[in-house]
Design an enzyme around this catalytic site. Structure first.
Site, PDB file in Angstrom:
ATOM      1  N   HIS A  41       0.848  -1.202   0.000  1.00  0.00           N
ATOM      2  CA  HIS A  41       0.000   0.000   0.000  1.00  0.00           C
ATOM      3  C   HIS A  41       0.884   1.253   0.000  1.00  0.00           C
ATOM      4  CE1 HIS A  41      -3.042  -2.710   2.261  1.00  0.00           C
ATOM      5  NE2 HIS A  41      -3.563  -2.491   1.067  1.00  0.00           N
TER       6      HIS A  41
ATOM      7  N   LYS B 156     -17.524  -6.857   6.274  1.00  0.00           N
ATOM      8  CA  LYS B 156     -16.176  -7.426   6.201  1.00  0.00           C
ATOM      9  C   LYS B 156     -15.574  -7.453   7.601  1.00  0.00           C
ATOM     10  CE  LYS B 156     -12.146  -6.986   3.182  1.00  0.00           C
ATOM     11  NZ  LYS B 156     -11.589  -6.290   2.033  1.00  0.00           N
TER      12      LYS B 156
ATOM     13  N   ARG C 189      -1.705  -5.754  -8.360  1.00  0.00           N
ATOM     14  CA  ARG C 189      -0.560  -6.621  -8.101  1.00  0.00           C
ATOM     15  C   ARG C 189      -0.311  -7.550  -9.270  1.00  0.00           C
ATOM     16  NH1 ARG C 189      -3.026  -7.893  -2.323  1.00  0.00           N
ATOM     17  NH2 ARG C 189      -4.822  -7.452  -3.642  1.00  0.00           N
TER      18      ARG C 189
ATOM     19  N   SER D 123      -2.712  -7.872   2.878  1.00  0.00           N
ATOM     20  CA  SER D 123      -2.926  -7.725   4.327  1.00  0.00           C
ATOM     21  C   SER D 123      -3.247  -9.085   4.942  1.00  0.00           C
ATOM     22  CB  SER D 123      -4.081  -6.758   4.597  1.00  0.00           C
ATOM     23  OG  SER D 123      -3.779  -5.492   4.092  1.00  0.00           O
TER      24      SER D 123
HETATM   25  P1  ADP Z   1      -9.922  -3.579  -0.331  1.00  0.00           P
HETATM   26  O1  ADP Z   1     -10.641  -4.322   0.732  1.00  0.00           O
HETATM   27  O2  ADP Z   1     -10.650  -2.350  -0.793  1.00  0.00           O
HETATM   28  O3  ADP Z   1      -9.399  -4.388  -1.489  1.00  0.00           O
HETATM   29  P2  ADP Z   1      -7.189  -3.427   0.571  1.00  0.00           P
HETATM   30  O4  ADP Z   1      -6.694  -2.699   1.774  1.00  0.00           O
HETATM   31  O5  ADP Z   1      -7.034  -4.888   0.546  1.00  0.00           O
HETATM   32  O6  ADP Z   1      -8.688  -2.953   0.434  1.00  0.00           O
HETATM   33  O7  ADP Z   1      -6.516  -2.830  -0.740  1.00  0.00           O
HETATM   34  C1  ADP Z   1      -6.611  -1.482  -1.071  1.00  0.00           C
HETATM   35  C2  ADP Z   1      -5.984  -1.272  -2.439  1.00  0.00           C
HETATM   36  O8  ADP Z   1      -4.600  -1.567  -2.384  1.00  0.00           O
HETATM   37  C3  ADP Z   1      -6.529  -2.158  -3.550  1.00  0.00           C
HETATM   38  O9  ADP Z   1      -6.519  -1.413  -4.745  1.00  0.00           O
HETATM   39  C4  ADP Z   1      -5.544  -3.286  -3.616  1.00  0.00           C
HETATM   40  O10 ADP Z   1      -5.514  -3.885  -4.898  1.00  0.00           O
HETATM   41  C5  ADP Z   1      -4.270  -2.544  -3.341  1.00  0.00           C
HETATM   42  N1  ADP Z   1      -3.214  -3.405  -2.794  1.00  0.00           N
HETATM   43  C6  ADP Z   1      -3.275  -4.292  -1.792  1.00  0.00           C
HETATM   44  N2  ADP Z   1      -2.074  -4.892  -1.577  1.00  0.00           N
HETATM   45  C7  ADP Z   1      -1.232  -4.356  -2.499  1.00  0.00           C
HETATM   46  C8  ADP Z   1       0.133  -4.578  -2.836  1.00  0.00           C
HETATM   47  N3  ADP Z   1       0.888  -5.475  -2.226  1.00  0.00           N
HETATM   48  N4  ADP Z   1       0.646  -3.837  -3.852  1.00  0.00           N
HETATM   49  C9  ADP Z   1      -0.126  -2.944  -4.491  1.00  0.00           C
HETATM   50  N5  ADP Z   1      -1.411  -2.710  -4.263  1.00  0.00           N
HETATM   51  C10 ADP Z   1      -1.973  -3.403  -3.271  1.00  0.00           C
END
Ligand code: ADP
Length: 160
Positions: free
Chosen positions: A18, A42, A91, A129
């Site tokens: 992130h 969620k 990703r 995460s």
């Molecule tokens: P959500 O529940 O909205 O998917 P996340 O916190 O899992 O929320 O992810 C928020 C954003 O960050 C999404 O666009 C996700 O694809 C992106 N994201 C999550 N992990 C990574 C990573 N390792 N590299 C790049 N983008 C990521």
């Protein structure tokens, strides 16, 4: 006019992946509003307050980064902020299907809304995460995956 964008997500917790997207976004936009989503459907490990706090602590010295929580539709948050550019991280191809759906639904709800997709650095392409939480739960080394402050919060939560 300042170029502004919203980066929405659960951030449960925020990872180096992130942070990489946020740093990239700051090269394109003047200001980034990190929107931490409160989604009652969620189940998250950390409360909305804890998730916001972790992100805020990381960006406390960046005047161009703002952190806010929101509940409900992303388009409503966009309207409140009057910012119609979203950032989402990609990703791998596997992210694309879901992100594509989300982007179209959001545009259907609010035609002026656009999503900008940023590719993460390859070294974070396998990072999520949920993976971080799994490794942390069993006391694996997560120091390469999350900032030190987040690592310490995760250890407090799991190691007691
Ligand atoms: P959500 O529940 O909205 O998917 P996340 O916190 O899992 O929320 O992810 C928020 C954003 O960050 C999404 O666009 C996700 O694809 C992106 N994201 C999550 N992990 C990574 C990573 N390792 N590299 C790049 N983008 C990521």
């Amino acid at each position: 006019m300042r170029r502004q964008a919203i980066y929405p997500g659960s951030f449960d917790p925020i990872t180096n992946g992130h942070c990489d997207i946020i740093q990239r976004a700051l090269m394109i936009f003047d200001e980034v509003y990190i929107g931490v989503i409160e989604n009652p459907d969620k189940k998250t490990l950390f409360s909305i307050e804890e998730r916001i706090q972790m992100v805020q602590a990381l960006f406390k010295d960046s005047a161009r980064v703002h952190v806010e929580g929101f509940e409900g539709l992303l388009v409503d948050f966009a309207k409140i902020k009057n910012i119609y550019t979203m950032i989402r991280g990609l990703r791998a191809v596997s992210d694309f299907d879901y992100e594509c759906q989300m982007s179209h639904i959001n545009r259907h709800l609010c035609p002026q809304l656009d999503t900008v997709f940023l590719m993460t650095d390859a070294k974070y392409s396998y990072l999520s995460s949920s993976l971080v939480k799994q490794v942390a739960r069993y006391r694996g080394n997560i120091s390469q995956f999350v900032p030190a402050s987040v690592e310490s919060v995760l250890k407090d939560r799991y190691y007691e």
